[in-house]
Design an enzyme around this catalytic site. Structure first.
Site, PDB file in Angstrom:
ATOM      1  N   PRO A 130       0.764  -1.248  -0.152  1.00 36.29           N
ATOM      2  CA  PRO A 130       0.153  -0.199  -0.212  1.00 36.29           C
ATOM      3  C   PRO A 130       0.820   1.190  -0.061  1.00 36.29           C
ATOM      4  O   PRO A 130       0.895   2.220   0.918  1.00 36.29           O
ATOM      5  CB  PRO A 130      -0.815  -0.099   1.401  1.00 36.29           C
ATOM      6  CG  PRO A 130       0.021  -0.708   2.275  1.00 36.29           C
ATOM      7  CD  PRO A 130       0.799  -2.056   1.310  1.00 36.29           C
ATOM      8  N   CYS A 131       1.415   1.545  -1.187  1.00 35.44           N
ATOM      9  CA  CYS A 131       2.134   2.709  -1.368  1.00 35.44           C
ATOM     10  C   CYS A 131       1.210   4.296  -1.130  1.00 35.44           C
ATOM     11  O   CYS A 131       1.787   5.186  -0.878  1.00 35.44           O
ATOM     12  CB  CYS A 131       3.122   2.797  -2.393  1.00 35.44           C
ATOM     13  SG  CYS A 131       2.075   2.537  -3.842  1.00 35.44           S
TER      14      CYS A 131
END
Length: 197
Positions: A130-131
């Site tokens: 989850p950047c």
């Protein structure tokens, strides 16, 4: 592209995602605006199994029934430093955000904020790793491979940003321990998406 690589497309509320998997695990998730081509490929049975698991997990995520992807086999191609950053990204809990500076400190490289930002931007498995949960120290949304409107949508969907209607959300917090498995040196509105093609 190797003959063992399998690819598919998945309709989601943020547009059609393109996915690729190798026999080792998921290797790529591409957003609709990504100009890179991902030719159709059957791949090996193991690659297809990883691809099927990833599509199911993403469908569950967009339906609000999944918050983590720790059970997926991931095989992104990157340097040891990039994989270290991506492992740390996997530890940012659903519904929370953190800053690039916090990420740099988290991996024991507090002066490497810029390098962490670059590794974040080269993450080949967005959403799964989850950047989108990394924001500026001042709380501003910063660059994102899927575009800032997509980043904003994902963070609002997760409750990490106030939606225009609710005005509620959470603020930046430090990530917890990494959850998704990242293999070292691996090969290359409506929250109900349709099934993978």
């Amino acid at each position: 592209m190797t003959p063992e690589l399998a690819t598919t497309r998945l309709d989601t509320p943020i547009g059609e995602l393109r996915l690729a998997a190798s026999p080792e695990g998921l290797v790529a998730v591409l957003f609709p605006i990504d100009p890179n081509e991902l030719p159709a490929a059957q791949g090996s049975a193991r690659a297809r199994a990883h691809l099927s698991a990833a599509c199911t997990a993403l469908e569950e995520y967009f339906a609000g029934r999944r918050e983590t992807f720790e059970d997926l086999a991931l095989a992104p191609n990157g340097t040891e430093f990039q994989r270290q950053v991506w492992r740390a990204l996997s530890g940012i809990p659903f519904g929370e955000t953190t800053s690039y500076a916090s990420m740099a400190t988290r991996i024991g490289r507090p002066k490497a904020v810029r390098a962490v930002g670059l590794a974040n931007g080269q993450n080949p498995l967005p959403i799964i790793v989850p950047c989108h949960r990394v924001i500026g120290s001042n709380g501003a949304l910063t660059g994102f491979g899927g575009g800032l409107p997509t980043k904003k949508w994902l963070l609002e969907f997760e409750g990490a940003l106030p939606t225009e209607a609710s005005g509620q959300g959470t603020r930046a917090r430090s990530p917890s321990s990494a959850k998704a498995r990242i293999h070292a040196g691996a090969a290359p509105g409506n929250p109900r998406p349709s099934a993978a093609r």
